[in-house]
Design an enzyme around this catalytic site. Structure first.
Site, PDB file in Angstrom:
ATOM      1  N   LYS A 144      42.013  35.709  46.364  1.00 22.77           N
ATOM      2  CA  LYS A 144      41.688  36.920  47.056  1.00 22.77           C
ATOM      3  C   LYS A 144      41.900  36.644  48.644  1.00 22.77           C
ATOM      4  O   LYS A 144      41.125  35.771  48.943  1.00 22.77           O
ATOM      5  CB  LYS A 144      40.466  37.719  46.752  1.00 22.77           C
ATOM      6  CG  LYS A 144      40.183  38.741  47.249  1.00 22.77           C
ATOM      7  CD  LYS A 144      38.746  39.452  46.943  1.00 22.77           C
ATOM      8  CE  LYS A 144      38.071  40.308  47.743  1.00 22.77           C
ATOM      9  NZ  LYS A 144      38.768  41.823  47.784  1.00 22.77           N
ATOM     10  N   ARG A 204      45.136  44.543  38.388  1.00 23.66           N
ATOM     11  CA  ARG A 204      44.917  44.410  39.777  1.00 23.66           C
ATOM     12  C   ARG A 204      46.388  43.988  40.478  1.00 23.66           C
ATOM     13  O   ARG A 204      46.640  42.610  40.692  1.00 23.66           O
ATOM     14  CB  ARG A 204      43.764  43.535  40.127  1.00 23.66           C
ATOM     15  CG  ARG A 204      43.439  43.149  41.382  1.00 23.66           C
ATOM     16  CD  ARG A 204      42.486  42.440  41.705  1.00 23.66           C
ATOM     17  NE  ARG A 204      41.939  42.033  43.145  1.00 23.66           N
ATOM     18  CZ  ARG A 204      42.587  41.482  43.900  1.00 23.66           C
ATOM     19  NH1 ARG A 204      43.619  40.523  43.573  1.00 23.66           N
ATOM     20  NH2 ARG A 204      42.117  41.125  45.165  1.00 23.66           N
ATOM     21  N   SER A 261      32.366  46.561  43.412  1.00 31.10           N
ATOM     22  CA  SER A 261      32.259  45.102  44.166  1.00 31.10           C
ATOM     23  C   SER A 261      31.248  45.364  45.192  1.00 31.10           C
ATOM     24  O   SER A 261      31.278  46.207  46.007  1.00 31.10           O
ATOM     25  CB  SER A 261      33.615  44.643  44.681  1.00 31.10           C
ATOM     26  OG  SER A 261      34.425  44.290  43.900  1.00 31.10           O
TER      27      SER A 261
HETATM   28  N1  3NM Z   1      37.125  39.590  43.940  1.00 25.37           N
HETATM   29  P1  3NM Z   1      39.631  33.717  40.810  1.00 25.37           P
HETATM   30  S1  3NM Z   1      36.770  37.210  44.443  1.00 25.37           S
HETATM   31  C1  3NM Z   1      39.359  39.843  42.979  1.00 25.37           C
HETATM   32  O1  3NM Z   1      34.433  38.411  45.784  1.00 25.37           O
HETATM   33  C2  3NM Z   1      38.169  39.048  43.489  1.00 25.37           C
HETATM   34  O2  3NM Z   1      34.714  40.405  45.081  1.00 25.37           O
HETATM   35  C3  3NM Z   1      36.311  38.892  44.574  1.00 25.37           C
HETATM   36  O3  3NM Z   1      39.793  35.222  41.594  1.00 25.37           O
HETATM   37  C4  3NM Z   1      34.991  39.186  45.122  1.00 25.37           C
HETATM   38  O4  3NM Z   1      39.052  34.142  39.390  1.00 25.37           O
HETATM   39  C5  3NM Z   1      38.192  37.492  43.827  1.00 25.37           C
HETATM   40  O5  3NM Z   1      40.959  33.308  40.730  1.00 25.37           O
HETATM   41  C6  3NM Z   1      39.256  36.864  43.111  1.00 25.37           C
HETATM   42  O6  3NM Z   1      38.905  32.791  42.141  1.00 25.37           O
HETATM   43  C7  3NM Z   1      39.022  36.107  42.102  1.00 25.37           C
END
Ligand code: 3NM
Length: 220
Positions: free
Chosen positions: A146, A46, A117
């Site tokens: 994010k 990503r 998603s």
């Molecule tokens: N998608 P971390 S939250 C890539 O809610 C991504 O769909 C999300 O990173 C969603 O594990 C997110 O550091 C970030 O919180 C996840």
């Protein structure tokens, strides 16, 4: 190759590591190698947001990470970039709600793995009807990784989907650590997806092992 089975997909989702160059403090290749050694089951490339790579640089970086995954038999998924996924013959793609039609992407990638998603019941029903192999549901907890993440929703949606009998493989994402991963599994998730818990760890190998232990202990 036929579409992946539900059972195979469920087991691949157990510990889903996602990473791009701007998520790391040390060499990304080293982080990925440690994550694999620690027991991740699938990897998503990503490359997004501030200071992310593009063009040839992105292609070469992705190719490098893919070769690490292949050598260790870890499926390699590409976020959003269908062209890149096809050029690298990746194992699959993951798309969000703003990345074009799920149906169209399914057509382009054939039987490769397709993750989508989703944030509510309507998106879930559409993604399933249009050919998703698994759903990413989040953010479960607050995340700073994010930039445009929605409000944290806990495990409410995952729990509701299982209550009404939806069986598609699900991975929870957003702010997940080894301290808070258990409810995702206990409420019906097949695994957890993380970026920073591994990518920013002082010791990625140790954090991966710890997270995997929590997940294993949470399946009833
Ligand atoms: N998608 P971390 S939250 C890539 O809610 C991504 O769909 C999300 O990173 C969603 O594990 C997110 O550091 C970030 O919180 C996840």
């Amino acid at each position: 190759m036929p579409r992946i089975s539900k059972e195979q997909m469920q087991s691949l989702l157990k510990l889903y590591f996602i990473m791009g160059s701007n998520n790391c403090r040390i060499e990304p290749e080293l982080v990925l190698q440690q994550a694999i050694e620690g027991g991740i089951s699938i990897f998503q490339f990503r490359e997004k947001g501030t200071d992310s790579m593009a063009g040839e640089e992105k292609y070469q970086f992705a190719k490098q990470l893919k070769s690490i995954c292949i050598s260790q038999k870890i499926p390699f998924i590409v976020n959003d970039d269908i062209e890149l996924a096809l050029a690298l013959d990746a194992d699959g793609v993951h798309i969000g709600q703003d990345d074009g039609s799920v149906k169209e992407v399914r057509k382009r990638i054939g039987d490769k793995i397709l993750g989508v998603s989703t944030h509510n019941l309507e998106e879930v029903h559409s993604a399933i009807a249009d050919g998703a192999d698994y759903l990413g549901i989040g953010p479960i907890y607050t995340t700073t990784t994010k930039e445009d993440a929605k409000k944290a929703q806990g495990t409410t949606l995952i729990k509701e989907l299982r209550r009404i009998g939806i069986e598609i493989p699900i991975v929870g994402i957003g702010g997940i650590t080894s301290e808070n991963a258990a409810p995702v599994i206990e409420n019906g998730g097949n695994g957890v997806a993380v970026i920073s818990e591994i990518s920013l760890a002082d010791h990625p190998l140790e954090n991966t092992r710890r997270l995997l232990n929590t997940i294993n202990d949470s399946f009833i």
